[in-house]
Design a protein around this motif. Structure first.
Motif, PDB file in Angstrom:
ATOM      1  N   TYR A 102      26.488  25.938 -19.965  1.00  0.00           N
ATOM      2  CA  TYR A 102      27.201  25.933 -18.927  1.00  0.00           C
ATOM      3  C   TYR A 102      28.326  26.854 -19.779  1.00  0.00           C
ATOM      4  CZ  TYR A 102      24.948  24.145 -14.672  1.00  0.00           C
ATOM      5  OH  TYR A 102      23.299  23.894 -13.789  1.00  0.00           O
ATOM      6  N   HIS A 103      28.912  27.411 -19.290  1.00  0.00           N
ATOM      7  CA  HIS A 103      29.676  28.383 -20.208  1.00  0.00           C
ATOM      8  C   HIS A 103      31.711  27.802 -20.106  1.00  0.00           C
ATOM      9  CE1 HIS A 103      27.384  31.167 -22.386  1.00  0.00           C
ATOM     10  NE2 HIS A 103      26.574  30.739 -21.590  1.00  0.00           N
ATOM     11  N   GLU A 104      32.347  27.242 -20.753  1.00  0.00           N
ATOM     12  CA  GLU A 104      33.381  26.637 -20.249  1.00  0.00           C
ATOM     13  C   GLU A 104      34.668  27.944 -20.292  1.00  0.00           C
ATOM     14  OE1 GLU A 104      34.437  23.991 -22.978  1.00  0.00           O
ATOM     15  OE2 GLU A 104      32.827  22.494 -22.616  1.00  0.00           O
ATOM     16  N   ASN A 105      35.405  27.889 -19.618  1.00  0.00           N
ATOM     17  CA  ASN A 105      36.650  28.790 -18.818  1.00  0.00           C
ATOM     18  C   ASN A 105      36.338  29.497 -18.846  1.00  0.00           C
ATOM     19  OD1 ASN A 105      38.244  26.217 -19.703  1.00  0.00           O
ATOM     20  ND2 ASN A 105      37.778  26.661 -22.278  1.00  0.00           N
ATOM     21  N   THR A 106      35.086  29.833 -17.667  1.00  0.00           N
ATOM     22  CA  THR A 106      34.473  31.386 -17.848  1.00  0.00           C
ATOM     23  C   THR A 106      35.001  31.065 -15.478  1.00  0.00           C
ATOM     24  OG1 THR A 106      32.547  30.762 -17.347  1.00  0.00           O
ATOM     25  CG2 THR A 106      33.185  31.383 -19.168  1.00  0.00           C
ATOM     26  N   GLY A 107      35.224  30.169 -14.726  1.00  0.00           N
ATOM     27  CA  GLY A 107      35.553  30.117 -14.075  1.00  0.00           C
ATOM     28  C   GLY A 107      36.558  31.677 -13.318  1.00  0.00           C
ATOM     29  N   THR A 108      36.310  31.992 -12.258  1.00  0.00           N
ATOM     30  CA  THR A 108      37.631  32.796 -11.037  1.00  0.00           C
ATOM     31  C   THR A 108      37.952  32.392 -10.003  1.00  0.00           C
ATOM     32  OG1 THR A 108      36.565  33.967 -12.914  1.00  0.00           O
ATOM     33  CG2 THR A 108      37.904  35.305 -11.397  1.00  0.00           C
ATOM     34  N   ILE A 109      39.620  32.962  -9.484  1.00  0.00           N
ATOM     35  CA  ILE A 109      39.697  32.568  -8.653  1.00  0.00           C
ATOM     36  C   ILE A 109      39.679  34.194  -7.328  1.00  0.00           C
ATOM     37  CG2 ILE A 109      41.012  31.842  -6.119  1.00  0.00           C
ATOM     38  CD1 ILE A 109      41.945  30.051  -8.031  1.00  0.00           C
ATOM     39  N   TRP A 110      38.635  34.706  -6.492  1.00  0.00           N
ATOM     40  CA  TRP A 110      39.185  36.648  -6.275  1.00  0.00           C
ATOM     41  C   TRP A 110      39.436  36.115  -4.731  1.00  0.00           C
ATOM     42  CZ3 TRP A 110      37.636  40.235  -9.121  1.00  0.00           C
ATOM     43  CH2 TRP A 110      36.638  39.915 -10.472  1.00  0.00           C
ATOM     44  N   LYS A 111      40.237  37.090  -4.287  1.00  0.00           N
ATOM     45  CA  LYS A 111      40.952  36.836  -3.126  1.00  0.00           C
ATOM     46  C   LYS A 111      40.476  37.935  -2.331  1.00  0.00           C
ATOM     47  CE  LYS A 111      45.959  37.131  -0.841  1.00  0.00           C
ATOM     48  NZ  LYS A 111      46.905  37.327  -1.102  1.00  0.00           N
ATOM     49  N   VAL A 112      40.284  38.142  -1.055  1.00  0.00           N
ATOM     50  CA  VAL A 112      39.113  39.653  -0.329  1.00  0.00           C
ATOM     51  C   VAL A 112      40.775  39.699   0.599  1.00  0.00           C
ATOM     52  CG1 VAL A 112      37.837  40.846   0.952  1.00  0.00           C
ATOM     53  CG2 VAL A 112      37.707  39.152  -1.339  1.00  0.00           C
ATOM     54  N   SER A 113      41.319  40.829   0.427  1.00  0.00           N
ATOM     55  CA  SER A 113      42.731  40.913   1.834  1.00  0.00           C
ATOM     56  C   SER A 113      41.485  42.250   2.614  1.00  0.00           C
ATOM     57  CB  SER A 113      43.744  41.203   1.374  1.00  0.00           C
ATOM     58  OG  SER A 113      44.144  40.023   0.514  1.00  0.00           O
TER      59      SER A 113
END
Length: 801
Positions: free
Chosen positions: A786-797
């Motif tokens: 599990y690679h650290e600090n690779t998470g993301t938040i995406w927004k779809v509009s």
């Protein structure tokens, strides 16, 4: 370092990964087989050779007083470094040390394979390597030039690099004077500076209140490699930062940053990254905000006549678009026409779930680990600001909270979340924004294994619902869960009601002993190494696995009960506008003592008090006695009943009739996902999404093959899908171009990795919580990195018409 003397300049341009002494070679204290090289540039005064020089020159070379800024180098050997057309560029740190000496920045290009190298070209420049106004101020002469006699060691210079050595080489240089270019021994048409085109950048940053600020930013530029999986070719410029400050009137200002990109004949492509920096006039997290490939035609489109350039103007966190929109496709996520996707935040450490408080503020939870609790990282609830920056609300890394945290929901002034307790059993706790923490219950034994308690949601009836995974792949504990068994020897799957067993036992190696070829038999619903008998009754429990449990949040212990059970690893829960309940289920794996070669993973309609068939029915709710679910014999364990071998087959482990269990109705399957795609958290679209209102949107986390299925050889999942609950039609909604995780294409951070949560916010937009990069590493147990600090938040509009 670079030192100014009375009659000459002495420069030690140390551009290795680690600066070295110039007195001798040093051994590097690591296991690397590479060697590193650095150079010192010694400027010859030439005064003693003045008379000889005048025999063929009218004057000695003129010397510049400019400060050295970077060097150009060409090396040939086992690894060629630079070319005469495009030498390697290494920058000098513009800020001198306390003693007034300068040092160069690091260059990994000079970490080389050992062998014999030849230094073919060495020159020192002032200015900026990406600025056409830079000047060559010093140069090392070659032995076929008339100035070779003024140095002891003209080029080419042989350099012997040994494995594990940091090599320091002094290079004698002369002042460069373009009036005598032919005297240095180079054919300068071969090393003339490539024509450049100027690319200027300016930016604004908008905070969560919509206030605009002149942006402080840095730029990194490379030639585009042509390979989207590894887009960074030769460096053009690194860590180039614009000038910012406050003027005499107290107003913040920022200058544009202009860099010159090499412009050869034909088409040129460049890979650019723009990083937003924190500033004295605004607070934000440093992060890459624009990245992608641009062309020389893109840059020329900004030209206005021969002497005027327009800026590329980015607007980070602002309502307005970039002008021009050069990086409009800087991510590689595809969504349907009529929608747009943008990155809200990146570099997050293992985010799992999102929720909103009563004021519409967004929060996420950081899980804290992968599978095993000893491999943990901080667990936190973070508020996500509109500009993508985050602030910690609660640190959950103490007080008996054991990772991983999976589910999170805000309800009546509290964050409710799922986790493990001190004894690694599944638990639910709540915490308020002041840090007041309360455990509501713990004791779910199944969560001591690889599947734990997952989502938590508030139902239309005001009760709290949680999804609970079962221990093991298909109710039998085996070597595939050895790390969990070693931590919790009594871990096992536990049913929600009394069941009667067929008495099937599975033969396997006994990993608990050091005796070679030691074997053991294990039955269903019992700890590893425990045999079962035909007709044996396993008592049901309230805190059971493979279930949906519900409770009153104000009296959890007194009200908790089973809503439905017989699920595999159930992850997400949701309801549509009519109160219909749905759940997303991670299906069987092709692993362990009872592997299942299933056809699908499923999204399910949930009916109260129903048994959903696991571990004896497939994700499609068909009996596992169907031969199509069998795996090759080499992947199966030998099965015994009453001490007698019955060969290798799946079969049932529960006597359904004796247990009072009714086979599940396949009509409960509403979404048929690809096998191993791992449907996770899900949500229902709001009415603002028009014809897709009440459709299900499910995050597919993706496969973990080959450990979970050695028969699969293609990636599956890694996207968000849409399911029409009326027709059951399942279609991709958001996915990385080319399929699979973005990191597999070398585009980490620019596409989806492992979407885990999908939630519609109060603004009607869809938010995708992407857990980050997870890869297979067989040196680990379990073999998941599990690679650290690779998470993301995406927004779809939705795009306004």
């Amino acid at each position: 370092m670079i030192m100014k003397k009375k009659n000459f300049w002495m420069c030690f341009l140390a551009f290795a990964l680690i600066f070295t002494s110039c007195s001798e070679d040093e051994k590097v204290q690591d296991d690397s087989e590479l060697a590193t090289i650095s150079f010192g540039a010694l400027l010859n005064d030439m005064a003693n050779g003045r008379a000889a020089l005048k025999e063929h020159l009218s004057d000695i070379p003129g010397c510049s007083d400019a400060s050295p800024a970077f060097v150009e180098v060409v090396l040939t050997g086992p690894t060629n470094v630079g070319t005469m057309e495009e030498p390697l560029v290494v920058q000098v740190n513009p800020t001198p040390g306390n003693d007034g000496n300068y040092f160069t920045k690091e260059s990994s290009d000079l970490q080389l394979q050992p062998g014999i190298y030849s230094l073919e070209y060495f020159a020192v420049y002032d200015g900026n390597p990406v600025n056409s106004g830079s000047n060559r101020i010093w140069i090392a002469p070659r032995n076929d030039g008339s100035l070779a006699s003024f140095v002891d060691n003209p080029l080419p210079m042989e350099i012997d690099l040994r494995a594990g050595v940091k090599k320091y080489v002094d290079v004698e240089v002369l002042c460069y004077d373009d009036r005598i270019v032919n005297e240095y021994g180079y054919a300068f048409f071969d090393i003339s500076t490539t024509r450049g085109i100027e690319f200027c950048i300016f930016g604004n940053y908008c905070d969560e209140n919509g206030r605009h600020f002149p942006a402080k930013f840095s730029v990194d530029a490379w030639r585009y490699s042509g390979d989207p999986s590894q887009p960074k070719g030769r460096v053009i410029g690194e860590d180039l930062m614009n000038n910012t400050g406050t003027n005499s009137a107290g107003d913040a200002f920022a200058d544009p940053l202009c860099l010159v990109l090499p412009d050869s004949q034909g088409a040129d492509e460049y890979y650019i990254e723009i990083t937003l920096m924190d500033s004295d006039v605004y607070d934000t997290q440093e992060r890459i905000i624009r990245s992608g490939v641009i062309t020389d035609d893109d840059v020329r489109s900004l030209f206005r006549g021969d002497s005027n350039n327009e800026y590329f103007h980015f607007r980070a966190g602002c309502d307005q678009q970039d002008n021009p929109d050069l990086f409009g496709d800087d991510n590689i996520v595809q969504v349907p026409e009529g929608f747009r996707i943008e990155k809200v935040a990146g570099g997050i450490n293992r985010p799992t779930s999102a929720t909103w408080d009563d004021e519409g503020n967004m929060f996420i939870v950081l899980a804290g680990n992968d599978f095993l609790p000893e491999r943990d990282t901080p667990m936190r609830i973070m508020q996500v600001r509109e500009d993508g920056s985050m602030v910690e609300i609660v640190d959950l890394s103490r007080n008996g909270i054991i990772p991983a945290i999976v589910g999170l929901v805000w309800y009546e002034g509290w964050f409710y979340f799922t986790h493990r307790a001190d004894d690694l059993t599944g638990a639910v706790s709540r915490v308020n924004k002041n840090g007041q923490l309360e455990e509501l219950f713990s004791g779910i034994i199944d969560s001591q294994s690889e599947h734990q308690i997952n989502d938590i949601q508030v139902g239309p009836d005001g009760l709290m619902y949680v999804s609970v995974g079962p221990a093991g792949n298909a109710a039998v504990m085996g070597p595939d869960v050895a790390p969990f068994v070693m931590l919790s020897p009594d871990v096992r799957a536990r049913p929600c009601q009394d069941i009667v067993l067929v008495g099937r036992n599975y033969k396997s190696p006994d990993f608990r002993t050091e005796v070679e070829n030691d074997t053991v038999f294990t039955g269903a619903y019992v700890p590893f190494g425990v045999e079962t008998q035909p007709g044996q009754v396993i008592q049901g429990v309230t805190l059971c696995g493979g279930s949906i449990l519900k409770f009153d949040p104000n009296n959890a212990i007194g009200t908790i009960r089973t809503h439905a059970w017989g699920f595999r690893n159930l992850i997400g829960l949701t309801w549509d506008s009519h109160g219909n309940m749905y759940a997303a289920e991670n299906g069987y794996d092709n692993r362990g003592l009872r592997p299942v070669n299933d056809e699908i993973d499923a999204t399910l309609r949930v009916h109260e008090d129903m048994w959903y068939g696991v571990p004896d029915f497939s994700a499609g709710r068909e009996p596992l006695t169907d031969p199509k679910f069998e795996v090759p014999d080499n992947l199966q364990a030998e099965v015994f009943i009453g001490g007698e071998s019955i060969g290798k087959d799946l079969g049932f482990v529960i006597d359904h009739q004796a247990s009072g269990l009714t086979p599940p109705d396949p009509s409960v399957v509403v979404g048929r996902h690809e096998f191993n795609s791992s449907p996770s958290l899900l949500d229902v679209a709001p009415t603002s999404w028009g014809e897709w209102a009440d459709h299900l949107f499910i995050a597919e986390w993706g496969d973990l093959t080959p450990p979970t299925n050695p028969l699969r050889n293609t990636p599956v999942g890694y996207k968000v899908v849409r399911v029409d609950p009326e027709s059951g039609q399942l279609v991709s909604f958001a996915s990385t171009m080319g399929g699979g995780p973005a990191s597999a294409q070398g585009m980490e951070g620019e596409g989806l990795e492992r979407p885990f949560d999908v939630k519609f916010g109060p603004d009607g937009a869809m938010y995708i919580i992407d857990y980050g990069v997870v890869t297979i590493d067989f040196s680990m147990a379990p073999p998941y990195n599990y690679h650290e600090n690779t998470g993301t938040i995406w927004k779809v509009s939705k795009v306004e018409e």
